[in-house]
Design a protein around this motif. Structure first.
Motif, PDB file in Angstrom:
ATOM      1  N   PHE A 110       0.849  -1.191   0.000  1.00 33.63           N
ATOM      2  CA  PHE A 110       0.000   0.000   0.000  1.00 33.63           C
ATOM      3  C   PHE A 110       0.885   1.241   0.000  1.00 33.63           C
ATOM      4  O   PHE A 110       1.770   1.395   0.851  1.00 33.63           O
ATOM      5  CB  PHE A 110      -0.910  -0.006   1.231  1.00 33.63           C
ATOM      6  N   PHE A 111       0.657   2.137  -0.942  1.00 37.03           N
ATOM      7  CA  PHE A 111       1.457   3.351  -1.144  1.00 37.03           C
ATOM      8  C   PHE A 111       0.662   4.564  -0.700  1.00 37.03           C
ATOM      9  O   PHE A 111      -0.511   4.722  -1.051  1.00 37.03           O
ATOM     10  CB  PHE A 111       1.795   3.464  -2.634  1.00 37.03           C
ATOM     11  N   PHE A 115       7.662  -1.421  -6.332  1.00 35.14           N
ATOM     12  CA  PHE A 115       6.305  -0.925  -6.085  1.00 35.14           C
ATOM     13  C   PHE A 115       6.329   0.561  -5.734  1.00 35.14           C
ATOM     14  O   PHE A 115       5.515   1.347  -6.219  1.00 35.14           O
ATOM     15  CB  PHE A 115       5.682  -1.737  -4.940  1.00 35.14           C
ATOM     16  N   LEU A 116       7.290   0.954  -4.895  1.00 41.02           N
ATOM     17  CA  LEU A 116       7.431   2.354  -4.483  1.00 41.02           C
ATOM     18  C   LEU A 116       7.677   3.260  -5.681  1.00 41.02           C
ATOM     19  O   LEU A 116       6.977   4.271  -5.879  1.00 41.02           O
ATOM     20  CB  LEU A 116       8.591   2.474  -3.493  1.00 41.02           C
ATOM     21  N   HIS A 117       8.660   2.952  -6.492  1.00 41.27           N
ATOM     22  CA  HIS A 117       9.015   3.812  -7.612  1.00 41.27           C
ATOM     23  C   HIS A 117       7.911   3.853  -8.669  1.00 41.27           C
ATOM     24  O   HIS A 117       7.660   4.912  -9.268  1.00 41.27           O
ATOM     25  CB  HIS A 117      10.341   3.364  -8.221  1.00 41.27           C
ATOM     26  N   TYR A 118       7.283   2.737  -8.912  1.00 37.54           N
ATOM     27  CA  TYR A 118       6.184   2.711  -9.881  1.00 37.54           C
ATOM     28  C   TYR A 118       5.050   3.635  -9.437  1.00 37.54           C
ATOM     29  O   TYR A 118       4.478   4.381 -10.255  1.00 37.54           O
ATOM     30  CB  TYR A 118       5.669   1.277 -10.022  1.00 37.54           C
ATOM     31  N   ASN A 119       4.738   3.620  -8.170  1.00 37.77           N
ATOM     32  CA  ASN A 119       3.661   4.473  -7.667  1.00 37.77           C
ATOM     33  C   ASN A 119       4.054   5.947  -7.625  1.00 37.77           C
ATOM     34  O   ASN A 119       3.204   6.827  -7.812  1.00 37.77           O
ATOM     35  CB  ASN A 119       3.212   3.993  -6.287  1.00 37.77           C
ATOM     36  N   VAL A 148       5.594   2.953   1.968  1.00 34.77           N
ATOM     37  CA  VAL A 148       4.895   1.738   1.535  1.00 34.77           C
ATOM     38  C   VAL A 148       4.721   0.834   2.743  1.00 34.77           C
ATOM     39  O   VAL A 148       5.684   0.552   3.466  1.00 34.77           O
ATOM     40  CB  VAL A 148       5.690   1.005   0.437  1.00 34.77           C
ATOM     41  N   SER A 149       3.493   0.415   2.956  1.00 34.53           N
ATOM     42  CA  SER A 149       3.185  -0.507   4.056  1.00 34.53           C
ATOM     43  C   SER A 149       2.536  -1.756   3.483  1.00 34.53           C
ATOM     44  O   SER A 149       2.279  -1.852   2.273  1.00 34.53           O
ATOM     45  CB  SER A 149       2.261   0.165   5.073  1.00 34.53           C
ATOM     46  N   TYR A 191       5.971  -0.672   7.915  1.00 32.56           N
ATOM     47  CA  TYR A 191       6.381   0.122   6.764  1.00 32.56           C
ATOM     48  C   TYR A 191       7.664  -0.480   6.217  1.00 32.56           C
ATOM     49  O   TYR A 191       8.624  -0.709   6.953  1.00 32.56           O
ATOM     50  CB  TYR A 191       6.610   1.572   7.172  1.00 32.56           C
ATOM     51  N   ILE A 192       7.699  -0.723   4.913  1.00 32.29           N
ATOM     52  CA  ILE A 192       8.828  -1.464   4.351  1.00 32.29           C
ATOM     53  C   ILE A 192       9.584  -0.704   3.251  1.00 32.29           C
ATOM     54  O   ILE A 192      10.596  -1.201   2.763  1.00 32.29           O
ATOM     55  CB  ILE A 192       8.385  -2.840   3.830  1.00 32.29           C
ATOM     56  N   ALA A 193       9.130   0.480   2.864  1.00 33.67           N
ATOM     57  CA  ALA A 193       9.855   1.279   1.869  1.00 33.67           C
ATOM     58  C   ALA A 193       9.406   2.728   1.978  1.00 33.67           C
ATOM     59  O   ALA A 193       8.300   3.019   2.469  1.00 33.67           O
ATOM     60  CB  ALA A 193       9.612   0.756   0.452  1.00 33.67           C
ATOM     61  N   GLY A 194      10.265   3.633   1.527  1.00 37.47           N
ATOM     62  CA  GLY A 194       9.906   5.047   1.594  1.00 37.47           C
ATOM     63  C   GLY A 194      10.805   5.897   0.713  1.00 37.47           C
ATOM     64  O   GLY A 194      11.895   5.473   0.304  1.00 37.47           O
TER      65      GLY A 194
END
Length: 414
Positions: free
Chosen positions: A187-188, A333-337, A232-233, A301-304
């Motif tokens: 989830f972004f 997923f992070l960069h795509y969003n 991203v969670s 939370y796994i990315a930011g």
């Protein structure tokens, strides 16, 4: 023509409308660096009618004994093709800073000298390449062309053309990684500065910076709405629902393969059944993991990423992810969003630095492979130069390895 110290309004109006405008050449960046050991000047070259012809944010820091150096990040804001203006600005800067005990001014101009072909990895150089000779002509000392991240700012950058972005142009691996992130319930969302401590935990091992550094970064650019924080969670409910759905699909496939094996034990069918058994086990583990996650109390939370917005460009300044969750493909997923978030309101997204070594055995091959998977434009910049103000003192700093100690970067962990 003469030099003058510009006020904030004068500098901002000129810098924001200059063709080489960038967030490093901004009052906000100067204020940020003032919290990190620098002073700063806003310097302009003006004509007799006080029209600004060139300008620069110049950061000032002590080096050696009772002397200083200057740094114009991604500057100067000058027409480098106008040699009369460039020479005048250069000479007057040297005079001005000689009287302020400044030994040299480091510059890494915002000048792409070519685009890198994504197939051959050769650079197709443009007319800016000739500016290397121009700068050397006016006594700018050209520093080593670094392939990696030894310089103050990357010499190679990857940009997404947001207006022409299309998922179909992503490579197969990148598409699969993005799908995996979606399937695993990632989830972004954009967050406020209250979540900077969460973000810090994701990036603290990449650079030798404290949490306060990132908070300063956000606070300085926040007042002009030039910064966004994304995290991203894991949505375990979506993860569970998706896992159960694809498990059921695979179970149907597995049952059909079982029926085939009853009638025939062809090697092709046996291999397909073994693959399906393994896939079913993975999906079952996902169901168990998602179920366990739902029972937990804490959001994970796994990315930011921290993004700075300037004119028509969004710039991913910092990003990171929890390597314990690498199997979720959170960075993809992070960069795509982020791309989708900005594509309607900005022209380009700067994915930040890559390295100029495109061999598979280079220490940053994973970083290059990741960013190239998004089919970016690859640009090579002109690199770093030192405008030497006081040659003898510069040689002393160089020979005593004081320059190497000051600029040796040890905190790059991409």
């Amino acid at each position: 023509m003469h030099l003058k110290e510009l006020n904030i309004e004068e500098f901002t109006n000129f810098s924001k409308n200059h063709p080489l405008s960038n967030f490093y050449q901004s009052v906000n960046y100067g204020m940020l660096m003032a919290e990190n050991g620098y002073e700063y000047d806003l310097i302009g070259l003006v004509d007799n009618e006080e029209n600004i012809l060139a300008s620069s944010l110049i950061l000032i820091k002590p080096i050696g004994i009772k002397c200083f150096y200057g740094y114009a990040p991604r500057g100067f804001l000058v027409d480098y093709n106008n040699e009369y203006i460039l020479q005048s600005f250069t000479e007057k800067l040297k005079e001005y800073y000689y009287n302020k005990d400044t030994i040299f001014i480091k510059v890494n101009p915002n000048l792409p000298i070519g685009e890198i072909d994504k197939n051959s990895f050769n650079t197709n150089y443009n007319n800016n390449y000739n500016l290397i000779n121009t700068l050397e002509k006016y006594n700018y000392k050209r520093l080593k062309d670094n392939l990696y991240f030894e310089a103050q700012l990357p010499r190679f950058n990857a940009f997404i053309d947001l207006k022409n972005f299309d998922t179909k142009f992503l490579n197969k691996n990148t598409k699969n990684k993005i799908r995996k992130g979606i399937r695993k319930g990632l989830f972004f969302q954009k967050y406020s500065k209250d979540y900077l401590s969460v973000f810090y935990e994701l990036v603290k091992n990449k650079k030798d910076k404290t949490e306060y550094y990132y908070k300063d970064y956000y606070t300085v650019f926040e007042k002009d709405d030039e910064v966004d924080l994304f995290l991203v969670s894991i949505d375990y409910y979506s993860f569970l629902e998706n896992s159960q759905y694809i498990y059921n699909l695979e179970q149907d496939k597995n049952n059909k393969l079982n029926n085939k094996l009853v009638k025939s034990n062809k090697l092709k069918t046996i291999n397909a059944k073994m693959t399906s058994d393994k896939t079913l086990l993975n999906y079952k583990n996902d169901i168990m993991e998602a179920t366990k996650g739902i029972q937990g109390d804490n959001k994970i939370y796994i990315a930011g990423a921290l993004v700075i917005k300037h004119n028509n460009l969004a710039h991913i300044v910092f990003s990171g992810y929890d390597t314990n969750y690498k199997r979720y493909s959170p960075n993809y997923f992070l960069h795509y969003n982020i791309i989708n978030y900005y594509k309607d309101n900005y022209d380009y997204l700067d994915l930040n630095g890559i390295v100029g070594d495109f061999k598979n055995d280079n220490p940053y091959s994973g970083l290059n492979r990741f960013k190239l998977g998004f089919n970016p434009i690859l640009l090579e910049y002109i690199g770093e130069f030192d405008l030497i103000v006081e040659p003898k003192s510069y040689e002393i700093l160089l020979n005593n390895k004081i320059l190497a100690k000051e600029f040796n970067k040890k905190d790059i962990k991409e």
